[in-house]
Write an enzyme that holds these catalytic residues in place. Structure first.
Site: not given
Length: 409
Positions: A147, A159, A217, A219, A243, A269, A290, A346, A409
């Site tokens: 990643r 992040y 990602d 996010h 992602e 996630e 995820r 992951e 975030w």
């Protein structure tokens, strides 16, 4: 066999973990992970005050019945606190059942479908040289899928960038929840990010070639049309997945993203039940699920979710950061090994202190994980060591745009 005790252990070896330990009248114990980053004590209270009393005297072998009882009897269903608590009970009961059978847990799930579990590592950098060094370190450690996260010019903190300093003056690393009295404010500029990221992946491909699987990602920080723009811009660099490109609570938003890009998409996630995925899976708007075992009702629920996804050729990509304890990680690995539609796992390595508290049998060799062949999950909790690390308040950061607006975030 009957349940005679359910103990909730909160420990903070470098970060906070919530662990459920269920004990039977035959002396068999099972562990479950109930960690919810930045809101740990809410799940600990839910377990201690509302769930543990309901478990006394129950048959630990009745896993499905117990799952349905905890989900339906509360009336107020779903949500991360409820589902993390149910997950902890579920995983602990599977641990007990597998120990009673004298088998590693994956054998009770149908046995191994593969010899190893492909994992991806997390490379990051504040600039390209630092990013390249991080990728090389992960390759040297054995990772074969990477990643890529990077700082963005004009944004102070982003992040997923390990080397950037935190509010406490320490390295950010892979634990963004910082031990401060209030959440730390970070900044964000989506247009700057969208300009910068394709250049980063062009440089990474130029340095490391076309074969290395690369992931990224987003996010949750983009609107659907911004996510579509990024997915299209990244197509020349052949990502394994993009992602969390947009907040997916609005499942229909992924239709717009899918219309504009062939970059594979991974989502989930922050989801905690199959209901969060219904449109996404049925309309094949994503490619990878995820969710974490810890936050999605445990092995029982995740197995059903992934069986649903398999009907649409959607694969697993189970969430596995360091705020999932080694107990939750082991549960994911047993499931990974057993299911047919496994995609990738992951994997963030826990710290030496965490590994003192949680003694594990799973291994990582040449880019592949394996849960090991000890009976049960293969993780034991050292309660004496855990007691040396009491809970410390910690919060995840939050973002503001340049005009002061709170942003994802």
């Amino acid at each position: 066999m009957k349940i005679v005790a359910a103990d909730i252990i909160v420990s903070s070896p470098d970060r906070n973990f919530v662990t459920l330990k269920i004990t039977t009248d035959e002396g068999i114990t099972g562990l479950g992970d109930a960690t919810l980053n930045g809101r740990e004590l809410s799940v600990a209270s839910y377990l201690r005050d509302h769930v543990a009393p309901l478990l006394m005297g129950r048959d630990p072998h009745r896993i499905e019945d117990t799952w349905q009882f905890l989900y339906r009897s509360a009336y107020w269903r779903r949500g991360p606190v409820t589902m993390a608590a149910i997950a902890a009970v579920d995983v602990a009961l599977w641990d007990i059942k597998a120990k009673a059978a004298g088998m590693p847990l994956y054998q009770l799930l149908g046995g191994a479908s593969r010899t190893g579990i492909m994992a991806y590592g997390h490379a990051s950098g504040r600039d390209l040289p630092e990013l390249f060094d991080s990728i090389r370190r992960h390759l040297d450690e054995g990772f074969r899928s990477i990643r890529v996260q990077t700082s963005v010019p004009g944004i102070n903190a982003v992040y997923g960038v390990a080397a950037q300093p935190s509010a406490t003056g320490q390295r950010y690393d892979y634990e963004p929840a910082q031990r401060t009295p209030l959440p730390v404010e970070e900044d964000w500029d989506t247009r700057a990010y969208l300009r910068h990221l394709p250049e980063v992946f062009e440089a990474v491909r130029g340095e490391f070639g076309p074969e290395l699987p690369l992931l990224h990602d987003g996010h949750h920080r983009m609107t659907p049309i911004q996510a579509a723009k990024l997915g299209k811009a990244l197509e020349p660099y052949d990502l394994f997945w993009l992602e969390d490109c947009t907040p997916a609570e609005n499942q229909e938003a992924l239709r717009l993203v899918r219309q504009h890009t062939t970059t594979p998409l991974a989502i989930g996630e922050v989801f905690n039940t199959v209901w969060d995925y219904q449109t996404l899976i049925r309309e094949q708007l994503i490619d990878y699920v995820r969710s974490a075992v810890t936050h999605t009702g445990g092995i029982t629920a995740m197995r059903k979710l992934l069986d649903f996804a398999a009907q649409y050729q959607i694969k697993s990509g189970i969430h596995g950061p360091t705020d999932i304890s080694p107990v939750g990680m082991a549960a994911a690995l047993h499931l990974d090994l057993a299911i047919h539609n496994f995609g990738i796992q992951e994997y963030m390595k826990h710290t030496p202190l965490a590994n003192e508290v949680f003694r594990q049998s799973f291994t990582f060799t040449d880019g592949y994980l394996h849960p090991g062949d000890q009976p049960g999950l293969g993780v034991e909790l050292d309660e004496e060591v855990a007691a040396r690390f009491p809970y410390e308040p910690a919060y995840l950061p939050f973002n503001r745009l340049k005009d002061g607006t709170i942003h994802d975030w």
